[in-house]
Scaffold this motif. Structure first.
Motif, PDB file in Angstrom:
ATOM      1  N   PRO A  31       3.781  -1.660   8.915  1.00  0.00           N
ATOM      2  CA  PRO A  31       4.455  -0.671   8.084  1.00  0.00           C
ATOM      3  C   PRO A  31       5.704  -1.279   7.470  1.00  0.00           C
ATOM      4  O   PRO A  31       6.347  -2.129   8.099  1.00  0.00           O
ATOM      5  CB  PRO A  31       4.827   0.438   9.081  1.00  0.00           C
ATOM      6  N   ASP A  69      -4.147   4.875   9.680  1.00  0.00           N
ATOM      7  CA  ASP A  69      -3.236   4.091  10.503  1.00  0.00           C
ATOM      8  C   ASP A  69      -3.498   2.587  10.325  1.00  0.00           C
ATOM      9  O   ASP A  69      -4.432   2.190   9.627  1.00  0.00           O
ATOM     10  CB  ASP A  69      -3.302   4.522  11.975  1.00  0.00           C
ATOM     11  N   PRO A 121      -5.893   5.199   0.316  1.00  0.00           N
ATOM     12  CA  PRO A 121      -5.217   3.900   0.452  1.00  0.00           C
ATOM     13  C   PRO A 121      -6.152   2.767   0.881  1.00  0.00           C
ATOM     14  O   PRO A 121      -5.922   1.609   0.532  1.00  0.00           O
ATOM     15  CB  PRO A 121      -4.165   4.168   1.536  1.00  0.00           C
ATOM     16  N   PHE A 138      -6.628  -0.140   8.433  1.00  0.00           N
ATOM     17  CA  PHE A 138      -6.465  -1.222   7.448  1.00  0.00           C
ATOM     18  C   PHE A 138      -6.999  -2.538   8.006  1.00  0.00           C
ATOM     19  O   PHE A 138      -7.661  -3.307   7.308  1.00  0.00           O
ATOM     20  CB  PHE A 138      -4.993  -1.367   7.056  1.00  0.00           C
ATOM     21  N   ARG A 160       5.507   4.357   3.074  1.00  0.00           N
ATOM     22  CA  ARG A 160       5.534   5.829   3.205  1.00  0.00           C
ATOM     23  C   ARG A 160       4.775   6.314   4.435  1.00  0.00           C
ATOM     24  O   ARG A 160       4.187   7.390   4.437  1.00  0.00           O
ATOM     25  CB  ARG A 160       4.996   6.496   1.937  1.00  0.00           C
ATOM     26  N   THR A 161       4.779   5.502   5.492  1.00  0.00           N
ATOM     27  CA  THR A 161       4.062   5.890   6.718  1.00  0.00           C
ATOM     28  C   THR A 161       4.790   7.006   7.469  1.00  0.00           C
ATOM     29  O   THR A 161       4.175   7.712   8.261  1.00  0.00           O
ATOM     30  CB  THR A 161       3.897   4.676   7.659  1.00  0.00           C
ATOM     31  N   HIS A 211       3.300   9.869   5.710  1.00  0.00           N
ATOM     32  CA  HIS A 211       1.839   9.768   5.609  1.00  0.00           C
ATOM     33  C   HIS A 211       1.317   8.720   6.604  1.00  0.00           C
ATOM     34  O   HIS A 211       1.046   7.578   6.216  1.00  0.00           O
ATOM     35  CB  HIS A 211       1.426   9.415   4.176  1.00  0.00           C
ATOM     36  N   VAL A 240       2.254  -1.459   4.562  1.00  0.00           N
ATOM     37  CA  VAL A 240       1.912  -0.057   4.299  1.00  0.00           C
ATOM     38  C   VAL A 240       3.188   0.773   4.210  1.00  0.00           C
ATOM     39  O   VAL A 240       3.969   0.824   5.163  1.00  0.00           O
ATOM     40  CB  VAL A 240       0.980   0.496   5.402  1.00  0.00           C
ATOM     41  N   ILE A 264       0.851  -1.189   0.000  1.00  0.00           N
ATOM     42  CA  ILE A 264       0.000   0.000   0.000  1.00  0.00           C
ATOM     43  C   ILE A 264       0.887   1.239   0.000  1.00  0.00           C
ATOM     44  O   ILE A 264       1.844   1.325   0.777  1.00  0.00           O
ATOM     45  CB  ILE A 264      -0.894   0.021   1.269  1.00  0.00           C
ATOM     46  N   ASP A 265       0.574   2.185  -0.869  1.00  0.00           N
ATOM     47  CA  ASP A 265       1.274   3.479  -0.865  1.00  0.00           C
ATOM     48  C   ASP A 265       0.389   4.462  -0.098  1.00  0.00           C
ATOM     49  O   ASP A 265      -0.631   4.921  -0.608  1.00  0.00           O
ATOM     50  CB  ASP A 265       1.488   3.925  -2.323  1.00  0.00           C
ATOM     51  N   ASN A 266       0.799   4.762   1.146  1.00  0.00           N
ATOM     52  CA  ASN A 266      -0.067   5.569   2.009  1.00  0.00           C
ATOM     53  C   ASN A 266      -0.112   7.044   1.607  1.00  0.00           C
ATOM     54  O   ASN A 266      -0.858   7.815   2.210  1.00  0.00           O
ATOM     55  CB  ASN A 266       0.373   5.453   3.479  1.00  0.00           C
ATOM     56  N   SER A 267       0.668   7.414   0.588  1.00  0.00           N
ATOM     57  CA  SER A 267       0.622   8.807   0.137  1.00  0.00           C
ATOM     58  C   SER A 267      -0.445   8.999  -0.947  1.00  0.00           C
ATOM     59  O   SER A 267      -0.669  10.111  -1.407  1.00  0.00           O
ATOM     60  CB  SER A 267       1.990   9.244  -0.394  1.00  0.00           C
TER      61      SER A 267
END
Ligand SMILES: Nc1nc2c(ncn2[C@@H]2O[C@H](COP(=O)(O)OP(=O)(O)OP(=O)(O)O)[C@@H](O)[C@H]2O)c(=O)[nH]1
Ligand SMILES: [Mg+2]
Length: 180
Positions: free
Chosen positions: A152, A133, A99, A137, A125-126, A129, A123, A92-95
């Motif tokens: 993460p 949280d 997401p 997810f 890029r936590t 971003h 996850v 997952i790209d949290n940016s």
């Protein structure tokens, strides 16, 4: 005797599938990169077929690592690459704008594989971003009746990627342990 497993990495364009496989592969990874013409994602290249790499873990288990292309037009590759896979890593790209909606796409798209294989949600890029949280997810998966660990991970770090694989293997081991 050493065993072999096929592991599949998936996720949106730019989530880091190619990067994750390159971070740990002990063979020169096979890539199918072309120049990226999709201006919605700032990246020089994108995968148009698959990624492939291999890694041998400390316990002698050999993993064959496959990565899907991220662009929607290559969705037909998902079923092809799913065949025979024992584990799925959803990156997952949290940016990205939504997401959690991205997670839904992969939970639905790989529903059959997830039902019979191990899976883990990573996850990225936590640091920059943090929202949504990890709980968000986990709740999203629970709503779909899916049980996958979520953690993460920065796939540019080899240790983070290895941790994802170890989590998959732990699930596989616990499954075989309960079988008669
Ligand atoms: N800082 C940071 N960078 C990340 C993280 N995850 C991925 N990246 C970067 O994001 C980019 C991901 O690019 P790729 O590995 O080509 O992504 P992909 O998923 O293979 O993309 P497609 O093949 O186009 O679908 C790389 O430049 C990585 O360095 C993260 O958690 N933190
Ligand atoms: Mg790629």
């Amino acid at each position: 005797m050493a065993t072999e497993h096929k592991i599949l990495f998936t996720g949106t364009m730019g989530a880091g599938k190619t990067t994750a496989i390159a971070a740990i592969s002990e063979v020169d990874p096979l890539r199918t990169e072309v120049r990226n013409t999709d201006t919605s994602v700032v990246k020089a290249t994108t995968t148009v077929g698959l990624d492939y790499g291999e890694v041998t873990l400390d316990n002698g288990e050999k993993l064959r690592l496959y990565g899907t292309p991220g662009q929607k037009r290559f969705e037909f590759m998902w079923n092809i690459l799913s065949r025979g896979a024992l584990g799925l890593v959803i990156l997952i790209d949290n940016s990205r704008p939504d997401p959690l909606a991205d997670l839904d796409v992969y939970l639905d798209g790989f529903r059959e594989l997830i039902a019979e294989a191990a899976c883990v949600v990573a996850v990225g890029r936590t640091e920059t971003h943090p929202v949504p949280d990890l709980d968000a997810f986990a709740q999203r998966m629970e709503a779909k009746g899916v049980v996958c660990p979520v953690l993460p991970a920065n796939v540019t770090r080899r240790d983070d990627v290895l941790q994802l694989l170890n989590l998959l293997l732990l699930q596989l081991e616990s499954r075989t342990a309960v079988q008669p």
